[in-house]
Design a protein around this motif. Structure first.
Motif, PDB file in Angstrom:
ATOM      1  N   ASP A 312      -4.460  19.306  48.761  1.00  0.00           N
ATOM      2  CA  ASP A 312      -4.039  20.631  49.209  1.00  0.00           C
ATOM      3  C   ASP A 312      -3.062  21.283  48.244  1.00  0.00           C
ATOM      4  OD1 ASP A 312      -5.607  20.355  51.419  1.00  0.00           O
ATOM      5  OD2 ASP A 312      -3.983  19.733  52.762  1.00  0.00           O
ATOM      6  N   TYR A 313      -2.321  20.465  47.476  1.00  0.00           N
ATOM      7  CA  TYR A 313      -1.309  20.995  46.553  1.00  0.00           C
ATOM      8  C   TYR A 313      -1.273  20.084  45.334  1.00  0.00           C
ATOM      9  CZ  TYR A 313       3.187  22.918  44.986  1.00  0.00           C
ATOM     10  OH  TYR A 313       4.197  23.525  44.256  1.00  0.00           O
ATOM     11  N   ALA A 314      -1.923  20.516  44.273  1.00  0.00           N
ATOM     12  CA  ALA A 314      -2.141  19.673  43.092  1.00  0.00           C
ATOM     13  C   ALA A 314      -0.872  19.047  42.507  1.00  0.00           C
ATOM     14  CB  ALA A 314      -2.881  20.477  42.019  1.00  0.00           C
ATOM     15  N   PRO A 315       0.288  19.786  42.437  1.00  0.00           N
ATOM     16  CA  PRO A 315       1.490  19.153  41.866  1.00  0.00           C
ATOM     17  C   PRO A 315       1.946  17.897  42.597  1.00  0.00           C
ATOM     18  CG  PRO A 315       1.753  21.535  41.928  1.00  0.00           C
ATOM     19  CD  PRO A 315       0.499  21.221  42.699  1.00  0.00           C
ATOM     20  N   ASN A 316       1.482  17.701  43.841  1.00  0.00           N
ATOM     21  CA  ASN A 316       1.877  16.511  44.602  1.00  0.00           C
ATOM     22  C   ASN A 316       0.954  15.317  44.367  1.00  0.00           C
ATOM     23  OD1 ASN A 316       4.039  17.828  45.676  1.00  0.00           O
ATOM     24  ND2 ASN A 316       3.219  18.019  47.752  1.00  0.00           N
ATOM     25  N   GLU A 317      -0.007  15.461  43.472  1.00  0.00           N
ATOM     26  CA  GLU A 317      -0.954  14.380  43.217  1.00  0.00           C
ATOM     27  C   GLU A 317      -0.232  13.099  42.789  1.00  0.00           C
ATOM     28  OE1 GLU A 317      -4.408  12.442  43.243  1.00  0.00           O
ATOM     29  OE2 GLU A 317      -4.297  14.589  43.729  1.00  0.00           O
TER      30      GLU A 317
END
Length: 477
Positions: A312-317
């Motif tokens: 849902d939020y790529a930077p949190n991968e």
């Protein structure tokens, strides 16, 4: 008569011009003076009589309110049924935080350790530490998930060990023991034969590591060389970045230590901070302006992306492996135990998480976190940080204690750390950092207004005098 009047008029005009000039100078110089005073009062410096004592020893009462999710149907959960919980609490503890080993360094940083102690407050609590509640046994259900991929024989041995020490899948114990620790033969056994597997060497409790402990060695900027860096973390325990997450961005130590921020904030400013307890940096965002007892403030809240998963939020991968959005997997810094943190009652989380647990009802007023901050100084006025501790549970073959438990992220407790500035401290803060700057701001406009008024009145008086003299001369002629 005319000569005297002219001299008086000139005198008033000059006085008016001087007042206007002084006021105009203050318009340009005043903000610089105010900013300079704010900088002097926010730099971390022992000679700073306002901000330094507030930073060194938090001068206002801070409280930790703890709520337990009491499991109502533990036997049915082992048969694969949906867990049903009821919230118990709050159990309120007064928190005392004090910085020690404070050392200033030539590179405009200061290092310290902050020690914290908790004291139970019966009068503020709903219940007592002797109240008995039932929660999942982290030692059993957490270890089961951790050992899922180990050989079958090892899992059988572990299950036999649980039975030997009479450790079941759920714990029914007093709140005080669950919080601060209870004696466990299993803990003693594991520490003796598998050292390092558990985070504690004595009694085992949810908060046993917190009381009478410190948050690590922080080194932060004092702001003497650059006020925009004041309170920002330079290193923690000697580290400039973390190592437990999957990407450089997630391993960054951003922002402050979470107690104060640099001054001169705007609605576009965010509140980044590093939390050792969450093992990561977090960032709050501006929500709205407000006022607290005459002091202007900005309210900051957690964005929905704070605990979003990588899909849902790529930077949190980099914080993955992830499950649903709204929960953060902290197993990488919790000895690989399947522990997740979230907002209370899975507020702002994927609704499916609530579908698997009965008895949850999230809402922003009770479960959203916020910080109210004075934007000109970066000093928090009102703080409420609310987080929930969850355990991922599932059936693991060969470990019979897990029964037929369905896969579920199970809420165990949630807690709120809160405090606000009040009393003499608020009065001092209000006087030095709100009233005096306001007085200076109004003074400049008062001088300009009085100066212009003086000039206008002097010119009108002069005009009237000339007219009267002219009429008088005409009558005499």
């Amino acid at each position: 008569m005319a000569i005297i009047t002219s001299k008086v008029t000139i005198g008033f005009v000059v006085a008016g011009l001087l007042a206007v000039s002084f006021g105009t100078v203050l318009v340009f110089v005043g903000p610089m003076i105010i900013d300079d005073q704010i900088i002097k009062n926010t730099v971390i410096d022992p000679n700073n009589e306002i901000a330094y004592p507030m930073w060194k020893d938090i001068p206002v009462p801070f409280y930790m309110s703890v709520y337990f999710f009491n499991v109502l149907n533990p036997k049915e959960v082992l048969l694969g049924e949906k867990p049903m919980v009821e919230e118990r609490g709050p159990y309120v503890y007064r928190s005392r935080c004090q910085k020690d080993n404070i050392t200033f360094h030539p590179n405009f940083t200061v290092s310290y350790r902050e020690y914290r102690q908790y004291y139970f407050e019966p009068s503020m609590s709903v219940g007592n530490e002797s109240d008995v509640v039932t929660i999942p046994n982290m030692l059993v259900l957490g270890a089961a998930v951790m050992m899922e991929k180990l050989p079958f024989a090892v899992r059988m041995m572990m299950s036999a060990t649980f039975k030997t020490f009479k450790e079941g899948p759920f714990l029914t114990k007093p709140v005080g023991e669950l919080m601060w620790g209870y004696d466990s033969g299993l803990v003693d056994f594991l520490n003796k034969y598998l050292p390092g597997m558990l985070p504690t060497k004595g009694k085992f409790g949810l908060f046993s590591e917190f009381n009478n402990s410190n948050t690590g060695l922080f080194n932060i900027h004092t702001g003497k060389d650059d006020i925009s860096k004041v309170h920002k973390v330079d290193s923690w325990n000697g580290l400039k970045k973390l190592t437990n997450w999957g990407t450089p961005q997630c391993n960054m130590m951003n922002g402050t230590a979470g107690q104060m921020w640099p001054p001169f904030m705007t609605p576009k400013t965010t509140l980044p901070f590093y939390s050792p307890d969450a093992c990561r940096s977090m960032e709050l965002v501006y929500q709205r302006p407000g006022v607290m007892q005459g002091i202007p403030l900005y309210r900051y809240v957690a964005p929905k992306t704070l605990f979003a998963n990588g899909s849902d939020y790529a930077p949190n991968e980099g914080f993955c492996p992830c499950r649903q959005s709204g929960i953060l997997n902290v197993s990488s810094c919790r000895h690989n135990s399947p522990v997740f943190i979230s907002h209370p009652h899975f507020y702002n989380a994927d609704p499916v998480l609530r579908d698997f647990v009965g008895g949850l009802s999230p809402n922003e007023d009770e479960h959203g976190l916020f910080i109210d901050i004075h934007p000109m100084t970066g000093v928090p006025l009102n703080v409420s940080i609310r987080l929930q501790l969850n355990l991922f549970m599932k059936r693991v073959s060969a470990i019979t204690e897990t029964g037929k438990i369905a896969d579920v992220v199970m809420p165990m407790i949630w807690f709120e750390e809160s405090g606000y500035i009040d009393g003499p401290i608020l009065d001092t803060f209000h006087t030095n950092l709100v009233v005096l700057p306001a007085v200076m701001e109004y003074t400049q406009y008062i001088f300009i207004s009085l100066g212009l008024l003086t000039i206008i009145v002097a010119l009108l008086v002069h005009r009237c005098t000339v007219v009267l003299i002219t009429l008088n001369s005409a009558v005499e002629g």
